[in-house]
Design a protein around this motif. Structure first.
Motif, mmCIF file in Angstrom:
data_model
loop_
_atom_site.group_PDB
_atom_site.id
_atom_site.type_symbol
_atom_site.label_atom_id
_atom_site.label_comp_id
_atom_site.label_asym_id
_atom_site.label_seq_id
_atom_site.Cartn_x
_atom_site.Cartn_y
_atom_site.Cartn_z
ATOM 1 N N CYS A 226 0.819 -1.207 0.000
ATOM 2 C CA CYS A 226 0.000 0.000 0.000
ATOM 3 C C CYS A 226 0.853 1.255 0.000
ATOM 4 O O CYS A 226 0.551 2.248 -0.674
ATOM 5 C CB CYS A 226 -0.936 -0.006 1.211
ATOM 6 S SG CYS A 226 -2.194 -1.296 1.173
ATOM 7 N N VAL A 230 1.647 4.555 -3.450
ATOM 8 C CA VAL A 230 1.586 6.015 -3.513
ATOM 9 C C VAL A 230 2.580 6.480 -4.576
ATOM 10 O O VAL A 230 3.801 6.296 -4.423
ATOM 11 C CB VAL A 230 1.907 6.643 -2.135
ATOM 12 C CG1 VAL A 230 1.898 8.160 -2.255
ATOM 13 C CG2 VAL A 230 0.913 6.176 -1.092
ATOM 14 N N GLN A 231 2.086 7.064 -5.650
ATOM 15 C CA GLN A 231 2.924 7.511 -6.765
ATOM 16 C C GLN A 231 2.689 9.004 -7.003
ATOM 17 O O GLN A 231 1.550 9.462 -7.028
ATOM 18 C CB GLN A 231 2.602 6.712 -8.035
ATOM 19 C CG GLN A 231 2.882 5.221 -7.926
ATOM 20 C CD GLN A 231 4.362 4.906 -7.755
ATOM 21 O OE1 GLN A 231 5.222 5.644 -8.264
ATOM 22 N NE2 GLN A 231 4.653 3.817 -7.055
ATOM 23 N N MET A 232 3.788 9.742 -7.124
ATOM 24 C CA MET A 232 3.732 11.177 -7.397
ATOM 25 C C MET A 232 4.852 11.539 -8.351
ATOM 26 O O MET A 232 5.851 10.802 -8.480
ATOM 27 C CB MET A 232 3.894 12.005 -6.109
ATOM 28 C CG MET A 232 2.837 11.809 -5.082
ATOM 29 S SD MET A 232 3.157 12.860 -3.639
ATOM 30 C CE MET A 232 1.903 12.256 -2.521
ATOM 31 N N ILE A 267 2.456 16.151 2.449
ATOM 32 C CA ILE A 267 1.600 15.469 1.468
ATOM 33 C C ILE A 267 1.886 13.972 1.468
ATOM 34 O O ILE A 267 0.970 13.140 1.394
ATOM 35 C CB ILE A 267 1.828 16.068 0.074
ATOM 36 C CG1 ILE A 267 1.453 17.547 0.067
ATOM 37 C CG2 ILE A 267 1.035 15.314 -0.985
ATOM 38 C CD1 ILE A 267 1.801 18.262 -1.220
ATOM 39 N N LEU A 268 3.157 13.601 1.576
ATOM 40 C CA LEU A 268 3.527 12.189 1.577
ATOM 41 C C LEU A 268 2.944 11.468 2.787
ATOM 42 O O LEU A 268 2.411 10.341 2.674
ATOM 43 C CB LEU A 268 5.052 12.073 1.555
ATOM 44 C CG LEU A 268 5.650 10.682 1.305
ATOM 45 C CD1 LEU A 268 5.193 10.147 -0.043
ATOM 46 C CD2 LEU A 268 7.172 10.755 1.352
ATOM 47 N N GLU A 269 2.997 12.090 3.971
ATOM 48 C CA GLU A 269 2.429 11.470 5.167
ATOM 49 C C GLU A 269 0.916 11.326 5.055
ATOM 50 O O GLU A 269 0.332 10.322 5.465
ATOM 51 C CB GLU A 269 2.798 12.310 6.400
ATOM 52 C CG GLU A 269 4.279 12.246 6.772
ATOM 53 C CD GLU A 269 4.597 13.129 7.954
ATOM 54 O OE1 GLU A 269 3.660 13.699 8.529
ATOM 55 O OE2 GLU A 269 5.790 13.244 8.297
ATOM 56 N N GLU A 270 0.254 12.339 4.506
ATOM 57 C CA GLU A 270 -1.201 12.267 4.354
ATOM 58 C C GLU A 270 -1.599 11.123 3.426
ATOM 59 O O GLU A 270 -2.569 10.394 3.695
ATOM 60 C CB GLU A 270 -1.724 13.590 3.809
ATOM 61 C CG GLU A 270 -1.674 14.733 4.821
ATOM 62 C CD GLU A 270 -2.162 16.039 4.217
ATOM 63 O OE1 GLU A 270 -2.568 16.010 3.031
ATOM 64 O OE2 GLU A 270 -2.137 17.066 4.921
ATOM 65 N N GLU A 271 -0.869 10.944 2.323
ATOM 66 C CA GLU A 271 -1.213 9.879 1.386
ATOM 67 C C GLU A 271 -1.014 8.502 2.001
ATOM 68 O O GLU A 271 -1.792 7.575 1.746
ATOM 69 C CB GLU A 271 -0.363 10.014 0.109
ATOM 70 C CG GLU A 271 -0.683 11.248 -0.725
ATOM 71 C CD GLU A 271 -2.078 11.184 -1.311
ATOM 72 O OE1 GLU A 271 -2.542 10.064 -1.614
ATOM 73 O OE2 GLU A 271 -2.702 12.242 -1.465
ATOM 74 N N ILE A 272 0.037 8.337 2.831
ATOM 75 C CA ILE A 272 0.289 7.020 3.424
ATOM 76 C C ILE A 272 -0.724 6.719 4.513
ATOM 77 O O ILE A 272 -1.198 5.578 4.657
ATOM 78 C CB ILE A 272 1.730 6.960 3.956
ATOM 79 C CG1 ILE A 272 2.729 7.067 2.807
ATOM 80 C CG2 ILE A 272 1.979 5.664 4.725
ATOM 81 C CD1 ILE A 272 4.174 7.177 3.237
ATOM 82 N N THR A 273 -1.064 7.710 5.343
ATOM 83 C CA THR A 273 -2.015 7.478 6.438
ATOM 84 C C THR A 273 -3.437 7.259 5.953
ATOM 85 O O THR A 273 -4.326 6.954 6.768
ATOM 86 C CB THR A 273 -1.984 8.675 7.406
ATOM 87 O OG1 THR A 273 -2.155 9.895 6.660
ATOM 88 C CG2 THR A 273 -0.671 8.717 8.167
ATOM 89 N N LYS A 274 -3.690 7.411 4.655
ATOM 90 C CA LYS A 274 -5.028 7.100 4.145
ATOM 91 C C LYS A 274 -5.348 5.611 4.252
ATOM 92 O O LYS A 274 -6.522 5.233 4.295
ATOM 93 C CB LYS A 274 -5.144 7.555 2.683
ATOM 94 C CG LYS A 274 -5.255 9.062 2.533
ATOM 95 C CD LYS A 274 -5.382 9.442 1.069
ATOM 96 C CE LYS A 274 -5.515 10.958 0.905
ATOM 97 N NZ LYS A 274 -5.619 11.365 -0.519
#
Length: 290
Positions: A226, A230-232, A267-274
């Protein structure tokens, strides 16, 4: 029978005799009862006599010691006299040394004073100055602020000659200035084009993330999948490993490289904690600029 027996038994009838005999026995052993104060007085007198005897012995011993000291006195006196004479000699030597030092210090002070007086009378040397000469420019007249007023007054004939020079060579200078300006503008334009074509440096950072699960029953492989999903633009995932925390729980440590202008840590932390089913929290373990 009883009367006859009592007649022969003499204990009770002569009891006072036994009491007297017992009293006399104890008096002989301890002394009479009325003589206790007298005995105490005798004991005090005996202690005083003993103290006097001891004092006499001490006095006799001290007298004997003083006599022995007086008998050995001449040798000690000779040694003392020799030491005193030796100390006097040393004292005289030290006094002579101190006198020599004082004389040397006095001489040094007098020489320093003489040098100070001689330097104070002599004028301080003037630092050398550079002689500035005005440049001969045909277009303008250069005036130095430090020049004397006499130099400003010049004959009218000299001024007329300068004006003639300006009229003769002024056109050539203007043409040269225009050509130099064109060359400078061309070079600036070429430099701007080269700078626009050259790619700028991209600021990147290396981040080590600690991704913690909820408990020891969390599927760590699925959690890593998971996280990597996360791809950016400007994000590249690197190596990862599981680190034990305690009580059978392990956390995921994963490396990534991001471009500072495109990807931020928030932004990276927000995407992972989803991914709430697997991820409890995300922490930044290390952050380094590349």
């Amino acid at each position: 029978m009883a009367v006859e027996f009592l007649a022969h038994e003499r204990i009770w009838f002569e009891k006072f005799k036994y009491d007297d005999a017992e009293r006399r026995y104890y008096e002989q052993m301890n002394g009479p009862l009325g003589g206790s104060s007298q005995q105490q007085q005798e004991n005090g007198a005996s202690t005083i006599l003993r103290d006097i005897a001891r004092a006499r012995e001490n006095i006799q011993k001290s007298l004997a010691g003083s006599a022995s000291a007086t008998s050995s006195g001449p040798a000690d006196q000779n040694e003392l006299l020799s030491r005193i004479s030796h100390l006097e000699v040393e004292n005289q030597n030290l006094r002579s040394v101190v006198a020599d030092l004082q004389m040397a210090i006095f001489k040094l002070e007098s020489r320093l004073n003489a040098l100070e007086k001689s330097t104070s009378h002599q004028p301080s040397p003037v630092p050398p100055t550079q002689k500035v000469e005005p440049f001969s420019v045909p277009s303008k007249k250069v005036e130095l602020p430090s020049a004397a007023p006499a130099k400003k007054a010049e004959p009218a004939a000299a001024e007329e000659d300068d004006d003639d020079d300006i009229d003769l060579f002024g056109s050539d200078d203007e043409e040269e200035d225009q050509e130099a300006a064109k060359v400078r503008e061309e070079r600036l334009r070429q430099y701007a084009e080269k700078k626009a074509k050259k790619p700028g440096l991209i600021a990147k950072s290396s981040i080590l993330l600690d991704v913690k699960p909820w408990d020891d029953e969390t599927d760590m492989a699925k959690m890593e999948e998971c996280v990597r999903s996360v791809q950016m633009d400007g994000l590249v995932w690197g190596a990862s490993k599981l680190v034990p925390v305690g009580y059978g729980i392990k956390k995921l440590q994963i490396q990534c490289v991001v471009e500072d202008d495109k990807v931020g840590t928030d932004i990276l932390e927000e995407e992972i904690t989803k991914f709430e089913d697997y991820v409890q929290s995300v922490d930044i373990a290390a952050f380094n600029k590349i």
